[in-house]
Design a protein around this motif. Structure first.
Motif, PDB file in Angstrom:
ATOM      1  N   GLY A  29       8.745  11.869  -3.399  1.00 27.40           N
ATOM      2  CA  GLY A  29       7.402  11.903  -3.652  1.00 27.40           C
ATOM      3  C   GLY A  29       6.661  10.936  -3.030  1.00 27.40           C
ATOM      4  O   GLY A  29       7.254  10.019  -2.104  1.00 27.40           O
ATOM      5  N   ASP A  30       5.538  10.936  -3.356  1.00 22.25           N
ATOM      6  CA  ASP A  30       4.420   9.887  -2.938  1.00 22.25           C
ATOM      7  C   ASP A  30       4.847   8.263  -3.159  1.00 22.25           C
ATOM      8  O   ASP A  30       5.256   8.020  -4.148  1.00 22.25           O
ATOM      9  N   PRO A  31       5.353   7.841  -1.805  1.00 22.40           N
ATOM     10  CA  PRO A  31       5.904   6.315  -1.801  1.00 22.40           C
ATOM     11  C   PRO A  31       4.932   5.522  -2.664  1.00 22.40           C
ATOM     12  O   PRO A  31       5.632   4.465  -2.990  1.00 22.40           O
ATOM     13  N   ARG A  32       3.835   5.661  -2.760  1.00 18.13           N
ATOM     14  CA  ARG A  32       2.925   4.991  -3.513  1.00 18.13           C
ATOM     15  C   ARG A  32       3.176   4.834  -4.907  1.00 18.13           C
ATOM     16  O   ARG A  32       2.476   3.887  -5.598  1.00 18.13           O
ATOM     17  N   ARG A  44       3.073   6.379 -18.703  1.00 18.38           N
ATOM     18  CA  ARG A  44       2.644   5.464 -17.418  1.00 18.38           C
ATOM     19  C   ARG A  44       3.545   5.235 -16.509  1.00 18.38           C
ATOM     20  O   ARG A  44       3.209   5.098 -15.293  1.00 18.38           O
ATOM     21  N   LEU A  45       4.787   5.100 -16.725  1.00 16.66           N
ATOM     22  CA  LEU A  45       5.669   4.833 -15.769  1.00 16.66           C
ATOM     23  C   LEU A  45       6.979   5.131 -16.363  1.00 16.66           C
ATOM     24  O   LEU A  45       7.459   4.949 -17.780  1.00 16.66           O
ATOM     25  N   VAL A  46       8.030   5.648 -15.303  1.00 15.82           N
ATOM     26  CA  VAL A  46       9.478   5.812 -15.881  1.00 15.82           C
ATOM     27  C   VAL A  46      10.355   5.010 -15.036  1.00 15.82           C
ATOM     28  O   VAL A  46      10.166   5.035 -13.705  1.00 15.82           O
ATOM     29  N   ILE A  47      11.168   4.291 -15.688  1.00 14.85           N
ATOM     30  CA  ILE A  47      12.089   3.465 -15.049  1.00 14.85           C
ATOM     31  C   ILE A  47      13.566   3.709 -15.475  1.00 14.85           C
ATOM     32  O   ILE A  47      13.835   3.936 -16.528  1.00 14.85           O
ATOM     33  N   GLY A  48      14.518   3.493 -14.381  1.00 14.72           N
ATOM     34  CA  GLY A  48      15.962   3.648 -14.802  1.00 14.72           C
ATOM     35  C   GLY A  48      17.036   3.632 -13.474  1.00 14.72           C
ATOM     36  O   GLY A  48      16.376   3.394 -12.484  1.00 14.72           O
ATOM     37  N   PRO A  49      17.970   3.856 -13.647  1.00 12.31           N
ATOM     38  CA  PRO A  49      19.014   3.855 -12.415  1.00 12.31           C
ATOM     39  C   PRO A  49      18.737   5.338 -11.873  1.00 12.31           C
ATOM     40  O   PRO A  49      18.135   6.092 -12.089  1.00 12.31           O
ATOM     41  N   LEU A  91       2.168   0.028 -11.753  1.00 15.08           N
ATOM     42  CA  LEU A  91       1.170   0.235 -12.731  1.00 15.08           C
ATOM     43  C   LEU A  91      -0.303  -0.155 -12.296  1.00 15.08           C
ATOM     44  O   LEU A  91      -1.271   0.472 -12.692  1.00 15.08           O
ATOM     45  N   ASP A  92      -0.496  -0.997 -11.377  1.00 13.93           N
ATOM     46  CA  ASP A  92      -1.429  -1.335 -10.860  1.00 13.93           C
ATOM     47  C   ASP A  92      -2.220  -0.275  -9.946  1.00 13.93           C
ATOM     48  O   ASP A  92      -3.369   0.043  -9.920  1.00 13.93           O
ATOM     49  N   HIS A  93      -1.265   0.463  -9.417  1.00 12.46           N
ATOM     50  CA  HIS A  93      -1.842   1.443  -8.545  1.00 12.46           C
ATOM     51  C   HIS A  93      -1.939   2.890  -9.131  1.00 12.46           C
ATOM     52  O   HIS A  93      -2.856   3.555  -8.752  1.00 12.46           O
ATOM     53  N   ALA A  94      -1.489   3.006 -10.528  1.00 13.32           N
ATOM     54  CA  ALA A  94      -1.849   4.224 -11.118  1.00 13.32           C
ATOM     55  C   ALA A  94      -3.197   4.333 -11.786  1.00 13.32           C
ATOM     56  O   ALA A  94      -3.693   3.459 -11.765  1.00 13.32           O
ATOM     57  N   PRO A 117       4.618   8.380 -12.242  1.00 11.07           N
ATOM     58  CA  PRO A 117       5.224   7.051 -11.130  1.00 11.07           C
ATOM     59  C   PRO A 117       6.425   6.811 -11.909  1.00 11.07           C
ATOM     60  O   PRO A 117       6.870   6.585 -13.001  1.00 11.07           O
ATOM     61  N   THR A 118       7.624   6.409 -10.812  1.00  8.81           N
ATOM     62  CA  THR A 118       8.845   5.999 -11.320  1.00  8.81           C
ATOM     63  C   THR A 118       9.391   4.912 -10.298  1.00  8.81           C
ATOM     64  O   THR A 118       9.015   4.632  -9.126  1.00  8.81           O
ATOM     65  N   LEU A 119      10.458   4.118 -10.972  1.00  8.76           N
ATOM     66  CA  LEU A 119      11.108   3.094 -10.454  1.00  8.76           C
ATOM     67  C   LEU A 119      12.482   3.441 -10.649  1.00  8.76           C
ATOM     68  O   LEU A 119      13.076   3.449 -11.824  1.00  8.76           O
ATOM     69  N   HIS A 120      13.337   3.545  -9.501  1.00  9.13           N
ATOM     70  CA  HIS A 120      14.496   4.010  -9.413  1.00  9.13           C
ATOM     71  C   HIS A 120      15.475   2.746  -8.856  1.00  9.13           C
ATOM     72  O   HIS A 120      15.205   2.328  -7.760  1.00  9.13           O
ATOM     73  N   LEU A 121      16.473   2.419  -9.697  1.00  6.53           N
ATOM     74  CA  LEU A 121      17.419   1.188  -9.335  1.00  6.53           C
ATOM     75  C   LEU A 121      18.548   2.138  -8.627  1.00  6.53           C
ATOM     76  O   LEU A 121      19.196   2.566  -9.319  1.00  6.53           O
TER      77      LEU A 121
END
Length: 382
Positions: free
Chosen positions: A332-335, A296-301, A379-382, A315-319
């Motif tokens: 990718g799509d900023p949303r 559902r989501l991938v997170i990391g540096p 996650l809410d947007h997915a 969907p991804t969150l990059h630190l």
């Protein structure tokens, strides 16, 4: 250190000035040189697609490190993949300071026999690759107009784009024009020139088998805490806190990493306790891509697997801290894909040397609360 830099600079100047007899091209072959690792090679694939569309009859050969072979092995826009363990990119110290130059001489002799028409050095500061192309007598040598690379080139290209996908397209579009073609008129943006991943046969089934063995069903999130440079990492204690909240919200947590990240991943798994599993060092790159695709989501540096997740549409969150999201952020799509940073800047921004330890202030300034809030939005947007 100063003596080493002086010696290296002197050798490079001699290499740029040393007379070389140009080779006579054996065929209309374009040799592309990209020594980097996963994320940087993924950033190249949109430009390769544009190049193939513009010059469909040209033979395109791509030289990468063996570590990047799985990224491009199934790319339909390349005719041949050559692998070579580029000095400085193996993440190992050479046995002697002369080794990179001796290796260059041998490889140049091989490329001279191959005799391509042109070579493109796709990393802006890769003077070793540019010197290699010159020593091989390749008549047309293209690359970024960088002071370390310029002396070896016949056609330096001034780059104006910010993101490295844009820059790769600039270099290969300039190559297209030099070779008599016309680049595609489509825009260079994530919609018209997306990141690509070409799936491997059997990888999806193997990913599902691994997840089933680990007791992972749907839904799950992936945390990839490692990075090629220690200074880009976020503290393990904070990944534990994020993992616990994701589990509390109804997601299982899958932790991924390479062989040298097993201890880090295991410490985080034990800290999360229930609802987390480790697949560190248990996946090939094609299988990792399918594990990421199912999340559902991938997170990391800022790390290659995060860009792989972008390429497969998760969907991804990059630190981000010491590396710049304007150059290396999610394409990718900023949303669906977000770069999160504290906004700190210092004179060492961009310095990702192995001697810089974990614990940079720009990474520590990213709070657990900020990461969890961003996760929830995605996650809410997915």
């Amino acid at each position: 250190m100063l003596m080493r830099q002086f010696a290296r600079g002197t050798i490079r100047r001699l290499g740029a000035a040393w007379p070389v007899v140009p080779a006579i091209p054996a065929r209309a072959e374009l040799l592309l040189v990209r020594p980097d690792h996963l994320g940087d090679v993924l950033f190249l694939l949109p430009a390769l697609e544009r190049l193939r569309r513009a010059l469909p009859e040209l033979r395109i050969s791509l030289m990468v490190g063996p570590w990047s072979h799985p990224v491009v092995a199934r790319d339909p826009h390349v005719d041949e993949i050559l692998t070579f363990p580029f000095p400085g990119f193996t993440r190992e110290r050479p046995s002697s300071p002369f080794v990179p130059y001796l290796v260059l001489r041998r490889l140049a002799a091989h490329l001279r026999r191959r005799a391509p028409l042109a070579a493109v050095i796709l990393r802006d500061d890769h003077w070793w690759g540019a010197w290699l192309a010159r020593a091989a007598g390749i008549p047309i040598r293209i690359g970024a107009d960088h002071p370390a690379v310029r002396p070896y080139l016949t056609h330096p290209v001034r780059l104006t784009g910010s993101h490295w996908v844009e820059r790769n397209c600039e270099i290969l579009d300039a190559t297209t024009r030099l070779l008599g073609g016309q680049p595609p008129a489509t825009a260079v943006d994530p919609q018209c020139a997306p990141l690509r991943w070409y799936p491997w046969p059997g990888a999806e089934l193997e990913a599902r088998r691994l997840l089933d063995e680990a007791g992972v069903g749907e839904p799950y999130a992936v945390i990839h805490p490692g990075a090629g440079a220690p200074v880009k990492r976020w503290p393990a204690t904070r990944w534990i806190a994020v993992g616990r909240q994701l589990v509390a919200g109804g997601l299982q947590v899958v932790l991924t990493g390479g062989p040298d990240e097993r201890e880090l991943v295991e410490a985080i798994r034990q800290g999360i306790v229930e609802g987390a599993v480790s697949l560190a060092a248990r996946t090939t790159l094609p299988v990792l891509a399918e594990v990421l695709r199912g999340a559902r989501l991938v997170i990391g540096p800022d790390a290659g697997p995060l860009h792989l997740a972008v390429a497969v549409g998760t969907p991804t969150l990059h630190l981000f801290g010491p590396s710049q999201p304007e150059h290396f952020g999610p394409w990718g799509d900023p949303r669906k894909h977000r770069a999160l940073e504290a906004g700190w800047r210092c004179p060492r921004c961009g310095d990702l040397g192995p001697e810089r330890p974990e614990g940079a202030g720009c990474m520590l300034a990213i709070s657990t609360e900020q990461v969890l809030a961003a996760c929830q939005e995605l996650l809410d947007h997915a």
